[in-house]
Design an enzyme around this catalytic site. Sequence first.
Site, PDB file in Angstrom:
ATOM      1  N   CYS A 134       0.867  -1.191   0.000  1.00 43.29           N
ATOM      2  CA  CYS A 134       0.000   0.000   0.000  1.00 43.29           C
ATOM      3  C   CYS A 134       0.902   1.238   0.000  1.00 43.29           C
ATOM      4  CB  CYS A 134      -0.914   0.003   1.223  1.00 43.29           C
ATOM      5  SG  CYS A 134      -1.912   1.507   1.286  1.00 43.29           S
ATOM      6  N   THR A 147      -1.011  -0.123  -6.417  1.00 38.77           N
ATOM      7  CA  THR A 147      -1.159   1.166  -7.101  1.00 38.77           C
ATOM      8  C   THR A 147       0.163   1.943  -7.160  1.00 38.77           C
ATOM      9  OG1 THR A 147      -1.916   2.061  -5.002  1.00 38.77           O
ATOM     10  CG2 THR A 147      -3.608   1.420  -6.572  1.00 38.77           C
TER      11      THR A 147
HETATM   12  O1  RRO Z   1      -6.541   1.185   1.699  1.00 39.18           O
HETATM   13  C1  RRO Z   1      -5.860   1.799   0.852  1.00 39.18           C
HETATM   14  O2  RRO Z   1      -5.754   3.040   0.860  1.00 39.18           O
HETATM   15  C2  RRO Z   1      -5.095   1.098  -0.184  1.00 39.18           C
HETATM   16  C3  RRO Z   1      -4.440  -0.097   0.001  1.00 39.18           C
HETATM   17 BR1  RRO Z   1      -4.583  -1.080   1.570  1.00 39.18          BR
HETATM   18  C4  RRO Z   1      -3.629  -0.631  -1.030  1.00 39.18           C
HETATM   19  O3  RRO Z   1      -2.988  -1.677  -0.917  1.00 39.18           O
HETATM   20  N1  RRO Z   1      -3.529   0.071  -2.181  1.00 39.18           N
HETATM   21  C5  RRO Z   1      -4.193   1.229  -2.368  1.00 39.18           C
HETATM   22  O4  RRO Z   1      -4.066   1.829  -3.440  1.00 39.18           O
HETATM   23  N2  RRO Z   1      -4.979   1.724  -1.371  1.00 39.18           N
END
Ligand code: RRO
Length: 302
Positions: free
Chosen positions: A129, A192
Amino acid sequence: MLKINLCGVDFKNPVFLASGIMGETGSALKRIAKGGAGAVTTKSIGLKPNPGHRNPTIVEVEGGFLNAMGLPNPGVDEYLEEIKKVKDDLDWMNVGVIGSIYGKDEEEFAEVAKKMEKYVDIIELNISCPHAKGYGATIGQNPELSYSVCKAVKKAVKVPVFAKLTPNVTDIVEIAQAVVDAGVDGLVAINTVRGMAIDIKAKKPILANKFGGLSGRAIKPIGIKVVWDLYENFDVPIIGVGGIMTGEDAIEYMMAGASAVQIGSGVYYRGYDIFKKVCDEIISFLKEEDLTLEEIIGIAHE
Ligand code: RRO
């Protein structure tokens, strides 16, 4: 025609739901299952409830979405109640469950993994993340931390363990080498891509967290290159994710080396039944080209 086996687990097709989309409740997972997914991946779940970042947490941008949800989730104990509500239905529909988990260190990861294990077919470790300080990519950008988290979870559970990698690194192979050395059964790529958008009238970042992670069409070439590099260097199965909207996109990931794919943002653009649509499009291509699914995996490397 699309049946696959990943690390001893059978799936009716290789088109899965990605973590973070429609994965927070049992009923949402069931809805995706009805849309034809071969497996559903849960929202990333931690040990304790977490409210996540303040709003705005998501904004549509050219080519996709920027999000900084901040790992919102009800904590593993409450989340398991959600899975229990729908597990029989998912089994009946022959839809696998991938349990995405996160933690601040190896102990927390191992504890959540042990609690999840009974209800999932595969554990996916979120070490990627891009906007949760101390979690996610803080671990996945560091080979030593990535190694110790993966090693601890591998020791704690018997189900296959996949590590989800971040593209926000200089050398993806170095990180992948660390998690493969720790014994993970497979890799998921990519999470991402770090990004930001500014409201020029307000003269400040749109997301409350200021920056976030970019998903959607714009990141597909980044994901393809990462999967390509992983396939060149490692023998474990790869699940490709990032910007897949159509069967052609899925096939591109498979030709780069992915054995299966996950779809996230695509649900917004093509609806809950995007999974069935993508499967149908893959089948049409295979028929046209007189190829099997197995044959196309990694074919672009030949
Ligand atoms: O929860 C998020 O903000 C989030 C996670 Br866990 C992730 O792995 N990837 C992302 O783009 N957002």
